[in-house]
Design a protein around this motif. Structure first.
Motif, PDB file in Angstrom:
ATOM      1  N   GLU A 152      32.081  56.669  41.432  1.00 36.93           N
ATOM      2  CA  GLU A 152      32.186  56.933  39.988  1.00 36.93           C
ATOM      3  C   GLU A 152      33.448  56.334  39.378  1.00 36.93           C
ATOM      4  N   LYS A 153      34.579  56.424  40.082  1.00 39.93           N
ATOM      5  CA  LYS A 153      35.832  55.916  39.534  1.00 39.93           C
ATOM      6  C   LYS A 153      35.837  54.393  39.409  1.00 39.93           C
ATOM      7  N   ARG A 154      34.961  53.720  40.105  1.00 40.08           N
ATOM      8  CA  ARG A 154      34.926  52.266  40.024  1.00 40.08           C
ATOM      9  C   ARG A 154      34.138  51.787  38.813  1.00 40.08           C
ATOM     10  N   LEU A 155      33.357  52.648  38.199  1.00 36.12           N
ATOM     11  CA  LEU A 155      32.527  52.274  37.068  1.00 36.12           C
ATOM     12  C   LEU A 155      33.370  52.209  35.802  1.00 36.12           C
ATOM     13  N   SER A 156      33.059  51.250  34.939  1.00 35.14           N
ATOM     14  CA  SER A 156      33.932  50.939  33.810  1.00 35.14           C
ATOM     15  C   SER A 156      33.631  51.745  32.556  1.00 35.14           C
ATOM     16  N   SER A 157      32.400  52.095  32.312  1.00 32.71           N
ATOM     17  CA  SER A 157      32.030  52.751  31.058  1.00 32.71           C
ATOM     18  C   SER A 157      31.493  54.150  31.324  1.00 32.71           C
ATOM     19  N   VAL A 276      44.780  48.315  44.589  1.00 31.10           N
ATOM     20  CA  VAL A 276      44.953  47.496  43.389  1.00 31.10           C
ATOM     21  C   VAL A 276      44.783  48.423  42.189  1.00 31.10           C
ATOM     22  N   LEU A 277      45.808  48.517  41.361  1.00 29.79           N
ATOM     23  CA  LEU A 277      45.766  49.355  40.167  1.00 29.79           C
ATOM     24  C   LEU A 277      45.600  48.468  38.945  1.00 29.79           C
ATOM     25  N   VAL A 278      44.635  48.793  38.126  1.00 30.86           N
ATOM     26  CA  VAL A 278      44.394  48.052  36.891  1.00 30.86           C
ATOM     27  C   VAL A 278      44.643  49.017  35.736  1.00 30.86           C
ATOM     28  N   ALA A 279      45.747  48.809  35.011  1.00 32.68           N
ATOM     29  CA  ALA A 279      46.119  49.699  33.918  1.00 32.68           C
ATOM     30  C   ALA A 279      45.574  49.160  32.610  1.00 32.68           C
ATOM     31  N   GLU A 280      44.957  50.039  31.847  1.00 32.46           N
ATOM     32  CA  GLU A 280      44.388  49.652  30.564  1.00 32.46           C
ATOM     33  C   GLU A 280      45.252  50.235  29.450  1.00 32.46           C
ATOM     34  N   GLY A 281      46.010  49.379  28.781  1.00 31.52           N
ATOM     35  CA  GLY A 281      46.832  49.817  27.663  1.00 31.52           C
ATOM     36  C   GLY A 281      48.214  50.297  28.035  1.00 31.52           C
ATOM     37  N   ASN A 282      48.515  50.421  29.326  1.00 28.67           N
ATOM     38  CA  ASN A 282      49.833  50.894  29.752  1.00 28.67           C
ATOM     39  C   ASN A 282      50.245  50.142  31.010  1.00 28.67           C
ATOM     40  N   ALA A 342      59.561  39.711  32.331  1.00 30.54           N
ATOM     41  CA  ALA A 342      58.283  40.202  31.829  1.00 30.54           C
ATOM     42  C   ALA A 342      57.173  39.824  32.785  1.00 30.54           C
ATOM     43  N   GLY A 343      56.165  40.651  32.805  1.00 30.41           N
ATOM     44  CA  GLY A 343      55.002  40.367  33.630  1.00 30.41           C
ATOM     45  C   GLY A 343      55.214  40.635  35.098  1.00 30.41           C
ATOM     46  N   ALA A 344      56.245  41.437  35.455  1.00 31.85           N
ATOM     47  CA  ALA A 344      56.508  41.699  36.863  1.00 31.85           C
ATOM     48  C   ALA A 344      55.497  42.673  37.412  1.00 31.85           C
ATOM     49  N   GLY A 345      55.145  42.487  38.658  1.00 28.55           N
ATOM     50  CA  GLY A 345      54.265  43.411  39.342  1.00 28.55           C
ATOM     51  C   GLY A 345      54.956  43.974  40.548  1.00 28.55           C
ATOM     52  N   GLY A 346      54.396  44.994  41.172  1.00 29.65           N
ATOM     53  CA  GLY A 346      55.088  45.644  42.279  1.00 29.65           C
ATOM     54  C   GLY A 346      54.217  45.782  43.500  1.00 29.65           C
ATOM     55  N   CYS A 347      54.853  45.895  44.639  1.00 33.45           N
ATOM     56  CA  CYS A 347      54.147  46.169  45.872  1.00 33.45           C
ATOM     57  C   CYS A 347      55.094  46.910  46.779  1.00 33.45           C
ATOM     58  N   ILE A 348      54.543  47.592  47.760  1.00 32.99           N
ATOM     59  CA  ILE A 348      55.365  48.281  48.742  1.00 32.99           C
ATOM     60  C   ILE A 348      55.010  47.753  50.104  1.00 32.99           C
TER      61      ILE A 348
END
Length: 354
Positions: A152-157, A276-282, A342-348
């Motif tokens: 369910e969490k993978r679904l977009s709408s 992989v985290l995809v943030a929408e608006g934040n 700007a545009g930096a991403g992170g990983c551990i």
């Protein structure tokens, strides 16, 4: 090997490299010089037999005498039976197969593919995080939680998510015979699970030990006291901000659920998890959350600036590779490396709890 793996993906059956439209991802020139060995996707009967055997080998079923039934409220409060385990596996296998064929393929749904990796991770979570004497209610609660995050969490709408919930209910009604057990599945009272705090049996001084320095339990259990969980995370956030550049991470319900899940995924295997985290608006939220999670599990947090020049990028990649090689002997609580572009991403990387 490439030709063999392309036979089923070319038909769009396993959600792999094929586009699902009948086109092959391997060139005809390569196929002309190779022996084609098709590896079809396992049939439902084979998957059900495999995963049912795994669950039945783990969970212990004790025959209940009719005279003992008065001590229990419903069947859901008994140890889970082989029949319920078979229903869980059958429902999961059929649910995944129908999900793969229910949604029309387009650019917004390219990630709507569920493979045997998804199925194996979901089933293994049941016997990895539950004792052999678990009751039916606990198994179903964790199973519904994993279905929620795996599918369910993978679904977009919201429309797609509603279709998933309807399909889950309809599929469960076909395979669960006991009314009390079916009610648990249909009502879907989702619980918040976590791997953050040690249980009371692990240590009596958990609250006096920083969360990032304690021996983290890898058990995945429902939250009994959400207020205490929030208190522990807030304390870890305060300790993090004292040592490293401060981050802001409000503990809204959605953020709390995501943090607990990411923390669990990164601890799930000794070799480290992948998220992989995809943030929408934040766009800053994933970076702040990963920085906090890295501190909590004792890993190094590194950021890569995607806006730099080629020479700067090559130098940073060299330094990054060196830090990954040497961090096992130098990182004790999570070394910090930051780039403010700007545009930096992170990983551990390099978990030190091993």
């Amino acid at each position: 090997a490439a030709a063999a793996s392309s036979s089923s993906s070319a038909r769009g059956e396993d959600g792999g490299g094929g586009g699902g439209d009948g086109t092959s991802c391997v060139s005809p020139q390569l196929l002309h010089h190779a022996v084609l060995l098709p590896l079809p996707y396992p049939r439902d009967e084979e998957l059900i037999q495999i995963y049912s055997s795994l669950l039945k080998a783990h969970f212990e079923w004790r025959t209940v005498k009719p005279s003992d039934l008065s001590y229990y409220t419903t069947v859901a409060d008994l140890r889970i039976s082989p029949e319920v385990l078979s229903a869980v596996v059958t429902t999961t296998v059929e649910l995944q197969r129908r999900l793969n064929g229910m949604y029309a393929s387009n650019a917004r749904r390219r990630h709507y593919r569920f493979t045997m990796t998804t199925l194996s991770a979901l089933i293994s979570s049941l016997y990895c995080h539950l004792p052999s004497t678990a009751i039916c209610r606990d198994v179903l609660t964790l199973w519904l939680h994993e279905c929620h995050w795996s599918y369910e969490k993978r679904l977009s709408s919201e429309v797609d998510r509603e279709r998933f919930r309807s399909l889950l209910t309809m599929t469960a009604k076909k395979h669960f015979e006991d009314k009390d057990v079916l009610d648990i599945v249909v009502n879907r009272q989702l619980s918040l699970f976590h791997s953050l705090m040690k249980s009371a049996s692990d240590s009596s001084n958990t609250r006096s030990t920083p969360l990032s320095e304690s021996v983290l339990s890898r058990s995945y259990q429902p939250v009994r006291d959400e207020a205490k969980l929030r208190e522990e995370i807030e304390r870890a956030l305060m300790l993090h901000n004292e040592k490293f550049p401060p981050v802001y991470f409000p503990l809204y319900t959605e953020n709390l659920q995501m943090l607990c899940r990411v923390h669990h995924l990164l601890l799930r295997s000794t070799s480290g998890g992948h998220v992989v985290l995809v943030a929408e608006g934040n766009p800053s939220m994933p970076r702040h959350m990963m920085s906090l999670v890295a501190y909590m599990i004792g890993c190094s947090f590194l950021t890569l600036d995607t806006m730099m020049s080629s020479s700067e990028e090559a130098l940073l990649q060299s330094e990054w590779s060196s830090s990954l090689t040497l961090s096992a002997s130098h990182v004790t609580g999570g070394e910090w490396e930051d780039s403010s572009g700007a545009g930096a991403g992170g990983c551990i990387a390099e978990p030190t709890h091993n």
